[in-house]
Scaffold this active site. Structure first.
Site, short mmCIF file in Angstrom:
data_model
loop_
_atom_site.label_atom_id
_atom_site.label_comp_id
_atom_site.label_asym_id
_atom_site.label_seq_id
_atom_site.Cartn_x
_atom_site.Cartn_y
_atom_site.Cartn_z
CD GLU A 10 45.42 63.27 43.68
OE1 GLU A 10 46.64 63.49 43.53
OE2 GLU A 10 44.87 62.19 43.38
CG PHE A 35 50.34 68.66 38.44
CD1 PHE A 35 50.98 69.74 37.87
CD2 PHE A 35 51.10 67.59 38.87
CE1 PHE A 35 52.36 69.77 37.73
CE2 PHE A 35 52.47 67.59 38.74
CZ PHE A 35 53.11 68.69 38.17
CG HIS A 50 50.68 67.63 34.78
ND1 HIS A 50 50.12 66.47 34.33
CD2 HIS A 50 51.65 67.27 35.65
CE1 HIS A 50 50.74 65.44 34.90
NE2 HIS A 50 51.66 65.91 35.70
#
Length: 325
Positions: A60, A83, A129
């Site tokens: 990320e 997520f 999540h």
């Protein structure tokens, strides 16, 4: 018009903007050939090629850094964080680099980036999540925060976000991806960022909500109606900037309000909304503004999340506390 669920509307927003603007690019983990873990980008790589829609490594921080670099070079990145619980790895790029780019460069550069991410409970997903992390984002000057509740708004708001010169954190509730279908124009259109919508008129109490909680609030309003209470429901749509004017106008009519959020109670969007109500509408209130929110605990495992999430009954109970004050 076409009938679309929210996932399809989000995909169509990306499709029309990829078609209309060659500077728009879409990337993230598995968004290319696979079409994303929820298939929100399905078919886009086939239509626009792997230089416009492509996969990234499972990192990320790299996704966020790539978005910032491309943004200052004139592209309009749409970066998917798979997520919401994974944004911690990209927070430096999102909330420091992108959000401050215009300020720290003296206006020389912008960060016209959309960070898309699924979030929200009720689907029994794995840990990390489903957390609602919008409270982290709304503390950050320079980034806009959008949480749509329906397919029509989702497409129009995402088109607006892609065209915006500021970074946008675009949160998509997992439980709304396939919940229902709406009529959605197939061409490009926009829904203004920073403008709430009154989705149910009422005169006795205002219920303020966003995302999935708008639908839970509407069910609560229907239950309250059975007892003679007329509840007005506001869909915020955008949390930053916040449309406080629409909220104040409603409270001037109803004189009572509650705020519903899925996230934990402390230091969330609801707390900020109540603070602004107190600053701008306190003389119109006949009772304290209360919150209906998740408990101040770690998001629970799937077996007990239904008891953790705000429900219709809990919203009705909170509303009645205000009405009986």
């Amino acid at each position: 018009m076409a009938q679309m669920n929210m996932k399809e509307a989000i995909r169509d927003a990306m499709r029309v903007e990829l078609k209309n603007d060659p500077s728009v690019i879409v990337f993230g983990e598995d968004v290319g050939k696979v079409g994303g873990v929820f298939r929100a980008t399905e078919g886009l790589q086939g239509e626009f090629g792997d230089t416009r829609v492509f996969d990234t490594p499972l990192a990320e921080s790299a996704i966020g850094g790539l978005a910032v670099g491309l943004g200052i070079q004139g592209f309009r990145p749409v970066a998917e964080i798979q997520f919401v619980g994974f944004i911690y790895e990209a927070m430096d790029q999102m909330f420091i680099q992108a959000a401050r780019m215009r300020y720290r460069s003296g206006g020389r550069y912008n960060s016209p980036i959309v960070f898309r991410t699924p979030f929200g409970g009720g689907v029994k997903a794995a840990e990390l999540h489903t957390d609602s992390l919008e409270g982290l984002a709304i503390q950050t000057p320079g980034i806009k925060v959008i949480v749509p509740s329906n397919p029509y708004d989702a497409k129009g708001l995402l088109v607006s976000a892609i065209r915006d010169n500021d970074p946008v954190f675009f949160m998509e509730h997992l439980n709304l991806y396939h919940a229902f279908r709406d009529e959605v124009p197939e061409e490009a259109y926009t829904v203004p960022i920073g403008k709430a919508k009154v989705v149910r008129e009422g005169k006795d109490i205002t219920i303020i909500a966003y995302g999935l909680m708008v639908h839970t609030a509407m069910k609560a309003a229907e239950e309250l109606e059975k007892t003679g209470v007329s509840a007005e429901v506001i869909d915020l749509r955008t949390l930053l900037p916040l449309d406080i004017d629409t909220i104040v106008a409603s409270i001037q009519k109803t004189n009572r309000a509650i705020v519903v959020q899925e996230a934990q109670k402390t230091s969330g969007a609801a707390a900020e909304i109540i603070a602004q109500i107190n600053e701008k509408a306190i003389l119109h209130l006949e009772a304290p503004v209360l919150r209906c929110a998740g408990p101040d605990t770690v998001y629970p495992f799937a077996q007990v999340e239904d008891a953790w999430l705000p429900s219709t009954a809990r919203i009705v109970k909170t509303a009645n506390q205000v009405l009986q004050f």
